[in-house]
Design a protein around this motif. Structure first.
Motif, PDB file in Angstrom:
ATOM      1  N   LEU A 252      -1.067  -3.391 -19.124  1.00 30.04           N
ATOM      2  CA  LEU A 252      -0.593  -4.730 -19.446  1.00 30.04           C
ATOM      3  C   LEU A 252      -0.658  -5.630 -18.212  1.00 30.04           C
ATOM      4  O   LEU A 252      -0.600  -5.163 -17.077  1.00 30.04           O
ATOM      5  N   ASP A 253      -0.767  -6.930 -18.465  1.00 30.46           N
ATOM      6  CA  ASP A 253      -0.919  -7.895 -17.374  1.00 30.46           C
ATOM      7  C   ASP A 253       0.297  -7.897 -16.460  1.00 30.46           C
ATOM      8  O   ASP A 253       1.438  -7.767 -16.912  1.00 30.46           O
ATOM      9  N   SER A 254       0.033  -8.098 -15.167  1.00 31.62           N
ATOM     10  CA  SER A 254       1.102  -8.143 -14.175  1.00 31.62           C
ATOM     11  C   SER A 254       0.744  -9.173 -13.114  1.00 31.62           C
ATOM     12  O   SER A 254      -0.384  -9.216 -12.624  1.00 31.62           O
ATOM     13  N   LEU A 255       1.721 -10.009 -12.743  1.00 27.70           N
ATOM     14  CA  LEU A 255       1.529 -11.040 -11.727  1.00 27.70           C
ATOM     15  C   LEU A 255       2.312 -10.646 -10.485  1.00 27.70           C
ATOM     16  O   LEU A 255       3.539 -10.522 -10.533  1.00 27.70           O
ATOM     17  N   THR A 256       1.626 -10.416  -9.374  1.00 24.26           N
ATOM     18  CA  THR A 256       2.289  -9.906  -8.174  1.00 24.26           C
ATOM     19  C   THR A 256       1.938 -10.750  -6.958  1.00 24.26           C
ATOM     20  O   THR A 256       0.944 -11.469  -6.937  1.00 24.26           O
ATOM     21  N   ILE A 257       2.776 -10.622  -5.919  1.00 28.15           N
ATOM     22  CA  ILE A 257       2.533 -11.264  -4.635  1.00 28.15           C
ATOM     23  C   ILE A 257       2.986 -10.308  -3.533  1.00 28.15           C
ATOM     24  O   ILE A 257       3.953  -9.562  -3.710  1.00 28.15           O
ATOM     25  N   GLY A 258       2.278 -10.305  -2.411  1.00 31.68           N
ATOM     26  CA  GLY A 258       2.642  -9.438  -1.302  1.00 31.68           C
ATOM     27  C   GLY A 258       3.844  -9.962  -0.541  1.00 31.68           C
ATOM     28  O   GLY A 258       4.041 -11.175  -0.422  1.00 31.68           O
ATOM     29  N   VAL A 259       4.671  -9.053  -0.022  1.00 25.45           N
ATOM     30  CA  VAL A 259       5.832  -9.436   0.778  1.00 25.45           C
ATOM     31  C   VAL A 259       5.867  -8.609   2.060  1.00 25.45           C
ATOM     32  O   VAL A 259       5.430  -7.456   2.090  1.00 25.45           O
TER      33      VAL A 259
ATOM     34  N   TYR B 173      11.096 -17.121  -8.818  1.00 24.29           N
ATOM     35  CA  TYR B 173      11.226 -16.162  -7.719  1.00 24.29           C
ATOM     36  C   TYR B 173      11.381 -16.918  -6.414  1.00 24.29           C
ATOM     37  O   TYR B 173      11.087 -18.115  -6.313  1.00 24.29           O
ATOM     38  N   ARG B 174      11.853 -16.194  -5.399  1.00 19.22           N
ATOM     39  CA  ARG B 174      11.994 -16.753  -4.061  1.00 19.22           C
ATOM     40  C   ARG B 174      11.751 -15.647  -3.048  1.00 19.22           C
ATOM     41  O   ARG B 174      12.380 -14.593  -3.112  1.00 19.22           O
ATOM     42  N   ILE B 175      10.812 -15.892  -2.136  1.00 18.90           N
ATOM     43  CA  ILE B 175      10.567 -14.917  -1.072  1.00 18.90           C
ATOM     44  C   ILE B 175      10.728 -15.554   0.304  1.00 18.90           C
ATOM     45  O   ILE B 175      10.456 -14.908   1.312  1.00 18.90           O
ATOM     46  N   ASP B 176      11.189 -16.820   0.360  1.00 26.15           N
ATOM     47  CA  ASP B 176      11.357 -17.498   1.644  1.00 26.15           C
ATOM     48  C   ASP B 176      10.006 -17.473   2.364  1.00 26.15           C
ATOM     49  O   ASP B 176       8.998 -17.819   1.759  1.00 26.15           O
ATOM     50  N   ASP B 177       9.964 -17.016   3.613  1.00 28.53           N
ATOM     51  CA  ASP B 177       8.673 -16.950   4.306  1.00 28.53           C
ATOM     52  C   ASP B 177       8.184 -15.505   4.440  1.00 28.53           C
ATOM     53  O   ASP B 177       7.392 -15.189   5.320  1.00 28.53           O
ATOM     54  N   ALA B 178       8.650 -14.635   3.546  1.00 26.51           N
ATOM     55  CA  ALA B 178       8.282 -13.215   3.622  1.00 26.51           C
ATOM     56  C   ALA B 178       6.939 -12.952   2.948  1.00 26.51           C
ATOM     57  O   ALA B 178       6.762 -11.961   2.244  1.00 26.51           O
ATOM     58  N   THR B 179       5.986 -13.828   3.155  1.00 33.72           N
ATOM     59  CA  THR B 179       4.693 -13.692   2.500  1.00 33.72           C
ATOM     60  C   THR B 179       3.882 -12.584   3.146  1.00 33.72           C
ATOM     61  O   THR B 179       3.697 -12.555   4.361  1.00 33.72           O
ATOM     62  N   GLY B 180       3.415 -11.657   2.310  1.00 31.81           N
ATOM     63  CA  GLY B 180       2.573 -10.573   2.798  1.00 31.81           C
ATOM     64  C   GLY B 180       1.156 -10.746   2.301  1.00 31.81           C
ATOM     65  O   GLY B 180       0.630 -11.853   2.248  1.00 31.81           O
ATOM     66  N   SER B 181       0.555  -9.634   1.900  1.00 28.20           N
ATOM     67  CA  SER B 181      -0.811  -9.660   1.387  1.00 28.20           C
ATOM     68  C   SER B 181      -0.839  -8.981   0.022  1.00 28.20           C
ATOM     69  O   SER B 181      -0.376  -7.838  -0.100  1.00 28.20           O
ATOM     70  N   PRO B 182      -1.331  -9.670  -1.021  1.00 25.95           N
ATOM     71  CA  PRO B 182      -1.901 -11.020  -1.004  1.00 25.95           C
ATOM     72  C   PRO B 182      -0.835 -12.101  -0.819  1.00 25.95           C
ATOM     73  O   PRO B 182       0.305 -11.916  -1.234  1.00 25.95           O
ATOM     74  N   SER B 183      -1.249 -13.211  -0.206  1.00 23.42           N
ATOM     75  CA  SER B 183      -0.311 -14.282   0.105  1.00 23.42           C
ATOM     76  C   SER B 183      -0.067 -15.228  -1.066  1.00 23.42           C
ATOM     77  O   SER B 183       0.851 -16.042  -1.016  1.00 23.42           O
ATOM     78  N   GLU B 184      -0.885 -15.138  -2.098  1.00 21.65           N
ATOM     79  CA  GLU B 184      -0.712 -15.936  -3.309  1.00 21.65           C
ATOM     80  C   GLU B 184      -0.606 -14.993  -4.507  1.00 21.65           C
ATOM     81  O   GLU B 184      -1.152 -13.885  -4.484  1.00 21.65           O
ATOM     82  N   PRO B 185       0.100 -15.421  -5.557  1.00 22.48           N
ATOM     83  CA  PRO B 185       0.231 -14.562  -6.736  1.00 22.48           C
ATOM     84  C   PRO B 185      -1.129 -14.172  -7.313  1.00 22.48           C
ATOM     85  O   PRO B 185      -2.040 -15.005  -7.400  1.00 22.48           O
ATOM     86  N   VAL B 186      -1.240 -12.904  -7.680  1.00 25.06           N
ATOM     87  CA  VAL B 186      -2.488 -12.375  -8.226  1.00 25.06           C
ATOM     88  C   VAL B 186      -2.211 -11.766  -9.591  1.00 25.06           C
ATOM     89  O   VAL B 186      -1.287 -10.961  -9.753  1.00 25.06           O
ATOM     90  N   LEU B 187      -3.035 -12.148 -10.580  1.00 17.48           N
ATOM     91  CA  LEU B 187      -2.909 -11.592 -11.922  1.00 17.48           C
ATOM     92  C   LEU B 187      -3.790 -10.362 -12.020  1.00 17.48           C
ATOM     93  O   LEU B 187      -4.986 -10.406 -11.751  1.00 17.48           O
ATOM     94  N   GLY B 188      -3.197  -9.245 -12.371  1.00 21.26           N
ATOM     95  CA  GLY B 188      -3.946  -8.002 -12.487  1.00 21.26           C
ATOM     96  C   GLY B 188      -3.438  -7.166 -13.629  1.00 21.26           C
ATOM     97  O   GLY B 188      -2.638  -7.614 -14.455  1.00 21.26           O
ATOM     98  N   GLU B 189      -3.893  -5.935 -13.657  1.00 17.72           N
ATOM     99  CA  GLU B 189      -3.518  -5.023 -14.728  1.00 17.72           C
ATOM    100  C   GLU B 189      -2.667  -3.904 -14.158  1.00 17.72           C
ATOM    101  O   GLU B 189      -3.057  -3.239 -13.196  1.00 17.72           O
TER     102      GLU B 189
END
Length: 415
Positions: free
Chosen positions: A152-159, A131-147
């Motif tokens: 089922l498991d899902s890995l997400t990051i804020g933008v 993946y690539r988000i450049d500097d569009a980091t939102g909240s959460p700023s790091e990938p988070v593993l959740g349900e």
């Protein structure tokens, strides 16, 4: 010395972990040839800039990487659990790992930013996600593993986008030709087995935002630059700012376990979800030819006229803007024009002044949504300010006829 120790440990792992199935499918075990490097890419670029650098690639025939930074995961197949180096190690191989895309090609090998070379474990198959988000980091700023909602498991990051970031995602999928190369074990991708048969993960990145490309066109010749006026004293229309209201805050699903038609879990990626809140995004521009430099504030855009064709040229305005897919966008365009402000006693222009005005409209399509991965040209026609001329017209008197007074016709009052 450190490299030698790692090398020896890798050989030991091969000697102790090969099963009969590995021998049948992977060739003779135990030799140096069993250490198969993971080929996701190779690049010589050492400086990675990831701060609002604008559009990545272009259209067919002009679609090239320019050494942009990307993130890569290597999961145990069918999971979102990072693969480890094996032989009891808990060290992830590629866990949100920094890579650099190729340069001057649309498809080629990428390289690890730190220059490291990783090797496949001797057993197991793996999924590769990027993946690539450049500097569009939102909240959460790091990938988070959740349900996810389906359990089922899902890995997400804020933008959080500002119009300058090209958000993309990718998952490696073998081609039909790759499957043929795997012979009697067509499901053993991606692995040391598949790599020995020259089947490597190919991360095909897909754009997840909508691209709006702005072009300025003079509505008439008077609105266009004549090519001879002194810079800063042009009397044509100048576009000084273009703003779009777009959804800006959300999350990217980097990877997610889903069920296939056989009810088996596989890994999917690419979902980009936004909240309904909208914000103003300002069109920027590139400075120079380096595609990895930050975008900068847009210069004023002057429409020009083509004398040979007797029509206005199409003038590019800034770098294309990257926005959330939507049904429509409110656009605000700020225009400026240098116009005469007063005249002297002799009737000539004494002073000029810049007049600024804002044009607001809605950008929409007649046949539906603005789609992710699609680029749309927004043509902006501009006209010059019209001077207010007031004519003073004198209406003539209308002849109403004569009225005759004759004393002989009657008695007139005496004073």
């Amino acid at each position: 010395m450190k490299k030698s120790v790692l090398f020896a440990a890798a050989i030991a792992g091969v000697l102790c972990s090969c099963s009969q199935d590995d021998i049948a499918s992977g060739g003779a075990p135990g030799g140096v040839s069993d250490l198969v490097p993971i080929q996701i890419g190779v690049s010589s670029q050492s400086n990675v800039t990831t701060r609002g650098t604008g559009t990545v690639g272009g259209f067919d025939g002009d679609n090239e990487w320019a050494g942009q930074g990307i993130k890569v995961y290597m999961f145990n197949k069918g999971t979102v659990t990072p693969a480890t180096e094996g032989d009891g190690s808990v060290t992830p191989i590629y866990d949100n790992f920094d890579f650099v895309a190729p340069t001057s090609k649309d498809s080629a090998l990428a390289s690890a930013v730190d220059g490291s070379i990783k090797y496949y474990p001797t057993t197991g198959e793996f999924d590769f996600v990027g993946y690539r988000i450049d500097d569009a980091t939102g909240s959460p700023s790091e990938p988070v593993l959740g349900e996810a909602e389906d359990g089922l498991d899902s890995l997400t990051i804020g933008v959080k986008i500002d119009g300058t970031q090209d958000i993309m995602s990718a998952i490696a999928t073998p081609t039909s030709a790759d499957i043929l190369e795997l012979g009697t074990y067509p499901d053993r991708y991606f692995s040391a087995y598949s790599a020995r048969r020259n089947v490597h993960p190919d991360l095909e990145f897909k754009h997840l935002l909508t691209r709006l490309n702005f072009q300025v066109i003079g509505g008439n010749q008077a609105a266009c630059y004549d090519g001879v006026e002194t810079p800063g004293e042009e009397t044509c229309v100048r576009v000084t700012s273009i703003k779009i209201y777009s959804k800006t805050t959300g999350e990217l699903v980097i990877a997610k376990r889903v069920l296939d038609e056989n009810n088996d879990t596989i890994v999917a990626t690419g979902a980009l979800r936004f909240t309904d809140e909208k914000d103003s995004l300002t069109l920027m521009q590139r400075e120079g030819s380096n595609a990895n430099q930050n975008l900068v504030a847009m210069d004023e855009v002057l429409p020009t006229w083509n004398d040979e064709e007797s029509k206005a040229d199409v003038v590019q305005a800034g770098e294309a803007m990257l926005v959330a897919p939507d049904s429509n966008y409110v656009i605000k365009i700020t225009l400026k024009q240098r116009v005469p402000e007063n005249t002297s006693e002799e009737g000539t222009v004494a002073d000029y002044a810049d007049k600024t005005y804002v044009m607001e409209d809605v950008v929409d399509l007649a046949d539906g949504m603005f789609l992710a991965g699609h680029s749309y040209n927004v043509n902006i026609y501009v006209y010059g300010l019209q001077k207010i001329d007031i004519n003073a017209s004198l209406t003539p008197w209308v002849e109403g006829g004569d009225i005759n007074l004759d004393p002989s016709d009657g008695v007139m009052n005496q004073p």
